[in-house]
Design an enzyme around this catalytic site. Sequence first.
Site, mmCIF file in Angstrom:
data_model
loop_
_atom_site.group_PDB
_atom_site.id
_atom_site.type_symbol
_atom_site.label_atom_id
_atom_site.label_comp_id
_atom_site.label_asym_id
_atom_site.label_seq_id
_atom_site.Cartn_x
_atom_site.Cartn_y
_atom_site.Cartn_z
ATOM 1 C CG ASP A 16 26.619 45.967 37.923
ATOM 2 O OD1 ASP A 16 25.420 45.872 38.211
ATOM 3 O OD2 ASP A 16 27.360 46.833 38.413
ATOM 4 N NE ARG A 96 39.346 44.066 42.077
ATOM 5 C CZ ARG A 96 38.314 43.368 42.497
ATOM 6 N NH1 ARG A 96 38.408 42.049 42.610
ATOM 7 N NH2 ARG A 96 37.188 43.959 42.823
ATOM 8 C CG ASP A 125 38.635 47.176 41.754
ATOM 9 O OD1 ASP A 125 39.718 47.103 42.352
ATOM 10 O OD2 ASP A 125 37.567 46.771 42.242
ATOM 11 C CB SER A 180 29.279 48.579 46.570
ATOM 12 O OG SER A 180 30.159 47.998 45.639
#
Length: 406
Positions: A16, A96, A125, A180
């Site tokens: 990605d 994050r 996110d 994922s």
Amino acid sequence: MSDVKKVVLAYSGGLDTSVILKWLQDTYNCEVVTFTADLGQGEEVEPARAKAKAMGVKEIYIDDLREEFVRDFVFPMFRANTIYEGEYLLGTSIARPLIAKRLIEIANETGADAISHGATGKGNDQVRFELGAYALKPGVKVIAPWREWDLTSRETLMAYAQKANIPVDFAKAGKKSPYSMDANLLHISYEGGVLEDTWTEHEEDMWRWSVSPEKAPDVPTYIELTYRKGDIVAIDGVEMTPAQVLTKLNAIGGANGIGRLDIVENRYVGMKSRGCYETPGGTIMLKAHRAIESITLDREVAHLKDELMPKYASLIYNGYWWSPERQMLQTMIDASQEHVNGVVRLKLYKGNVIVTGRKSDDSLFDTRISTFEDDAGAYDQADAGGFIKLNALRMRIAANKGRSPL
């Protein structure tokens, strides 16, 4: 798009973000700086350097942030006994704000005018990264490719990578992972695959850090955790850094089948999402911290913390770590931890964390008062009568006025 000259990309080196790197170069005709964080995810981060170099990146940042992550983000969160919606220990959420902070620091160091991330337009996110970025650098431009491009599937990403000669491990990338996953020193998360059916049981071979409770040892493991101002500073009397503490607890907890969780949570963007989380060290930390607080915190302080915790948890989950309200709550929480010192003894057995002892020089537990034996006048039991009558006064008045609940 010509106004973007340089962008800092949160880069893992996977499919990605490798496609995003090339897409940024092609679409924005800009210089890309890559940033790869080691948060204890258990995977090598150095290969990202070679991949970035192969794609013409001149400024490459690979940072070991494990100590900062646990010291400045995980530990402060656990001082509040934080859980989201009664179960989730916020392993992804708490990473994050640190990534956002470092993205902005690198942007300032390199003179970049934009940052970029690989979060999709469906998840939390994107909100967490961008709220953090704007709080720390209000004028920064944020590029979120998943909200801009027309690459909507793994197959289109693979096709783009092959056409652009992007150096991706196609043998690995070609085998679709059933989940994922996101990992750091606090947890591993699993989403997608069979988990999208809420009635289907998660697969046993999905878990990476823990044995199943059924296969955990038949003999319990005892550990002692030493606290100083609400943080664990030693395990079994051995002083450790924050990252070392969490690493050790992950290993001990995982070996005893501790920390598995299967939940359906409410995302900030509005949808429900099923996820499985593996948080062995964090599960131990939560239980132990509440145990040491039980003897060192004043009753009303402890209850007030519990009342405010859901708000604090939502702020972290929704991406407001850098907000003034979270910082205000943190100041209060940290002040409450001044006397949260001592030792907690735990028994770990087949997925269970059992408190078997707690002691502290700052303990508010007074055996002279709480004893069932002769208290030698430390507590006058007759005082309780007036206390009860005063607390019953409003109900007695109402009953005299014919408002009895019977």
